[in-house]
Design a protein around this motif. Structure first.
Motif, short mmCIF file in Angstrom:
data_model
loop_
_atom_site.label_atom_id
_atom_site.label_comp_id
_atom_site.label_asym_id
_atom_site.label_seq_id
_atom_site.Cartn_x
_atom_site.Cartn_y
_atom_site.Cartn_z
N ILE A 40 0.78 -1.22 0.01
CA ILE A 40 -0.10 -0.09 -0.05
C ILE A 40 0.84 1.24 -0.13
O ILE A 40 1.76 1.66 0.87
CB ILE A 40 -1.05 -0.13 1.28
CG1 ILE A 40 -1.75 -1.32 0.99
CG2 ILE A 40 -1.83 1.01 1.10
CD1 ILE A 40 -2.55 -1.39 2.67
N ILE A 41 0.72 2.14 -0.87
CA ILE A 41 1.41 3.25 -1.17
C ILE A 41 0.66 4.54 -0.94
O ILE A 41 -0.55 4.58 -1.81
CB ILE A 41 2.25 3.36 -2.38
CG1 ILE A 41 3.22 2.10 -2.57
CG2 ILE A 41 2.85 4.78 -2.35
CD1 ILE A 41 3.90 2.31 -3.90
N ALA A 42 0.75 5.48 0.13
CA ALA A 42 -0.10 6.68 0.05
C ALA A 42 0.64 7.82 -0.65
O ALA A 42 1.95 8.06 -0.54
CB ALA A 42 -0.03 6.95 1.60
N LEU A 43 -0.16 8.55 -1.67
CA LEU A 43 0.41 9.55 -2.00
C LEU A 43 -0.15 10.80 -1.48
O LEU A 43 -1.21 11.06 -1.56
CB LEU A 43 0.17 9.86 -3.67
CG LEU A 43 0.74 8.61 -4.51
CD1 LEU A 43 0.24 7.14 -4.57
CD2 LEU A 43 0.92 9.03 -5.87
N CYS A 44 0.76 11.45 -0.76
CA CYS A 44 0.61 12.82 0.08
C CYS A 44 1.29 14.05 -0.17
O CYS A 44 2.40 13.93 -0.51
CB CYS A 44 0.99 12.31 1.57
SG CYS A 44 -0.18 10.75 2.18
N ASN A 45 0.77 15.05 -0.08
CA ASN A 45 1.27 16.24 0.09
C ASN A 45 0.14 17.41 0.74
O ASN A 45 -1.02 17.34 -0.07
CB ASN A 45 1.70 16.78 -1.19
CG ASN A 45 2.77 18.12 -0.97
OD1 ASN A 45 2.53 18.98 -0.12
ND2 ASN A 45 3.85 17.91 -1.67
N GLN A 46 0.27 17.92 1.71
CA GLN A 46 -0.79 18.74 2.18
C GLN A 46 -0.92 20.11 1.24
O GLN A 46 -2.05 20.85 1.52
CB GLN A 46 -0.34 19.14 3.68
CG GLN A 46 0.73 20.23 3.80
CD GLN A 46 2.01 19.59 4.13
OE1 GLN A 46 2.35 18.58 3.60
NE2 GLN A 46 2.85 20.09 4.76
N LYS A 47 0.05 20.36 0.42
CA LYS A 47 -0.22 21.43 -0.49
C LYS A 47 -1.21 21.03 -1.68
O LYS A 47 -0.74 19.80 -2.23
CB LYS A 47 1.10 22.00 -1.10
CG LYS A 47 1.04 23.20 -1.95
CD LYS A 47 2.18 23.53 -2.35
CE LYS A 47 2.26 25.16 -3.10
NZ LYS A 47 1.48 24.89 -4.54
N ILE A 182 5.48 11.24 -2.19
CA ILE A 182 5.23 12.68 -2.17
C ILE A 182 5.58 13.37 -3.61
O ILE A 182 6.52 13.57 -3.78
CB ILE A 182 6.12 13.31 -0.95
CG1 ILE A 182 6.05 12.58 0.26
CG2 ILE A 182 5.87 14.65 -0.91
CD1 ILE A 182 6.84 13.36 1.45
N PRO A 183 4.48 13.56 -4.33
CA PRO A 183 4.76 14.36 -5.47
C PRO A 183 5.06 15.94 -4.85
O PRO A 183 4.45 16.59 -4.14
CB PRO A 183 3.24 14.38 -6.21
CG PRO A 183 2.72 13.15 -5.56
CD PRO A 183 3.17 13.04 -4.06
N MET A 184 6.00 16.55 -5.49
CA MET A 184 6.30 17.95 -5.32
C MET A 184 6.33 18.97 -6.62
O MET A 184 7.25 18.63 -7.34
CB MET A 184 7.79 17.98 -4.73
CG MET A 184 7.65 17.66 -3.23
SD MET A 184 9.40 17.99 -2.55
CE MET A 184 9.54 19.64 -2.81
N GLY A 216 9.70 7.60 -1.67
CA GLY A 216 10.47 8.86 -2.67
C GLY A 216 9.84 10.23 -2.85
O GLY A 216 8.33 10.17 -2.37
N LEU A 217 10.41 11.25 -3.17
CA LEU A 217 9.95 12.70 -3.48
C LEU A 217 9.93 12.86 -5.20
O LEU A 217 11.03 12.42 -5.74
CB LEU A 217 10.75 13.70 -2.92
CG LEU A 217 10.73 13.76 -1.45
CD1 LEU A 217 11.85 13.01 -0.81
CD2 LEU A 217 10.42 15.16 -1.09
N LEU A 218 8.82 12.76 -5.75
CA LEU A 218 8.55 13.02 -7.04
C LEU A 218 8.62 14.34 -7.62
O LEU A 218 7.68 15.07 -7.22
CB LEU A 218 7.39 11.96 -7.56
CG LEU A 218 7.03 12.10 -8.99
CD1 LEU A 218 8.26 11.57 -9.72
CD2 LEU A 218 5.72 11.52 -9.30
N ALA A 219 9.44 14.82 -8.29
CA ALA A 219 9.33 16.11 -8.60
C ALA A 219 8.38 16.22 -9.85
O ALA A 219 8.51 15.58 -11.10
CB ALA A 219 10.63 16.57 -9.24
N THR A 220 7.60 17.06 -9.80
CA THR A 220 6.27 17.40 -10.76
C THR A 220 6.36 18.82 -11.22
O THR A 220 6.88 19.83 -10.91
CB THR A 220 4.99 16.98 -10.23
OG1 THR A 220 4.66 18.03 -9.06
CG2 THR A 220 4.83 15.59 -9.51
N MET A 221 5.71 19.10 -12.57
CA MET A 221 5.36 20.18 -13.09
C MET A 221 6.77 20.91 -13.44
O MET A 221 6.78 22.11 -13.28
CB MET A 221 4.56 21.14 -12.33
CG MET A 221 3.05 20.31 -12.17
SD MET A 221 1.71 21.62 -10.93
CE MET A 221 0.70 20.29 -10.82
#
Length: 292
Positions: A40-47, A182-184, A216-221
């Motif tokens: 189970i993987i949660a994709l989280c970011n409060q932003k 964490i998508p960032m 991991g942290l995933l750099a997006t946009m």
């Protein structure tokens, strides 16, 4: 993939990827001869607006294309994941119903999508009332874990798309998860909240879920044409090192086009660089051991 190679730069005969580290292609994963139990993987970011839902949809479809059996859980009252996968969430059981009645069979809420190997548990605005209902429940942080435990043996990976907050629903997702992605967004203000999120993950690890890991942290946009994007990505790598995934997701108008069509970008525009990036992300997570 080709899109990364064209933007990669060569330095001292070493090909560097967009994160400034040596580029790896990541091999195509072999097909699995059996399925489950799921990680189970949660994709989280409060932003908000950092690409959580887009990443959940696209990564789920990419993993399914590599023969993984995937369950996507819409855990955001906005229901964007549900809509983005072309699923109607009116007058059908949703994750909200499963949270309120843990004795209910979760299979009643699982909806197959048009993508082979990808199922979804939908959500709608009703989920916004869940925190009020759960606040007085015993072991309220573990309700989602009780729900997902019943279906985990049937899937290889369960992706939970969290709402942009660190409230009780997100804590439920972190308590149920084995890993966090964490998508960032490659934007300065996105950096500020990540330390708080990682601190929250640490508290969950100490108090509720000792086995949770940062996948991991995933750099997006990311827009390589702007100095700001390049500088932010460089700072992310400086701050978090190997926790930053090598795959970088670029900014493109294809994502909203795919959402309107109710299709993952890997099917809406399979040759587009963004689709190829998510396929690479799937391969990277398999290579890292985050997914079977």
């Amino acid at each position: 993939m080709a899109d990364n190679k064209t933007r990669a730069k060569k330095q001292d005969d070493v090909i560097l990827g967009e994160t400034g580290r040596p580029y790896h292609g990541f091999p195509t994963p072999e097909k699995l001869d059996r399925h489950g139990p799921a990680r189970i993987i949660a994709l989280c970011n409060q932003k908000g607006g950092v690409g959580k839902t887009t990443t959940t949809i696209s990564l789920a479809a990419a993993l399914a294309s590599y023969g993984r059996k995937v369950l996507a859980v819409d855990f955001d009252p906005q229901g964007a994941l549900t809509v983005g996968l072309g699923v109607q969430a009116h007058d059908v059981p949703t994750i909200y119903d499963l949270l309120l009645d843990t004795k209910r069979d979760p299979h009643e809420a699982i909806v197959p999508t048009a993508t082979e190997g990808l199922d979804v548990i939908p959500a709608n605005i009703d989920l916004s009332a869940a925190e009020v209902h759960l606040v007085n429940e015993v072991a309220r942080e573990q309700i989602l874990s009780l729900v997902l435990r019943k279906v985990a043996p049937e899937y290889d990976v369960i992706l939970v798309d969290c709402q942009p907050s660190l409230g009780l629903l997100t804590i439920n997702a972190l308590t149920a998860a084995h890993g966090v992605l964490i998508p960032m967004e490659c934007e300065f203000f996105a950096l500020r909240g990540v330390a708080l999120l990682i601190e929250t993950i640490g508290k969950v690890r100490d108090r509720l879920n000792p086995s949770i890991q940062l996948d991991g942290l995933l750099a997006t946009m990311y827009d390589p044409r702007t100095l700001h994007s390049r500088e932010v990505l460089e700072r992310i790598v400086e701050a978090f090192g190997d926790d930053v995934l090598e795959t970088v997701i670029g900014r493109t108008v294809k994502f909203p086009d795919a959402s309107v069509s109710g299709m993952p970008i890997t099917e809406f525009a399979p040759q587009h660089p963004a689709a190829q990036a998510y396929l690479r992300l799937a391969r990277e997570l398999v290579s890292r051991g985050a997914v079977a």
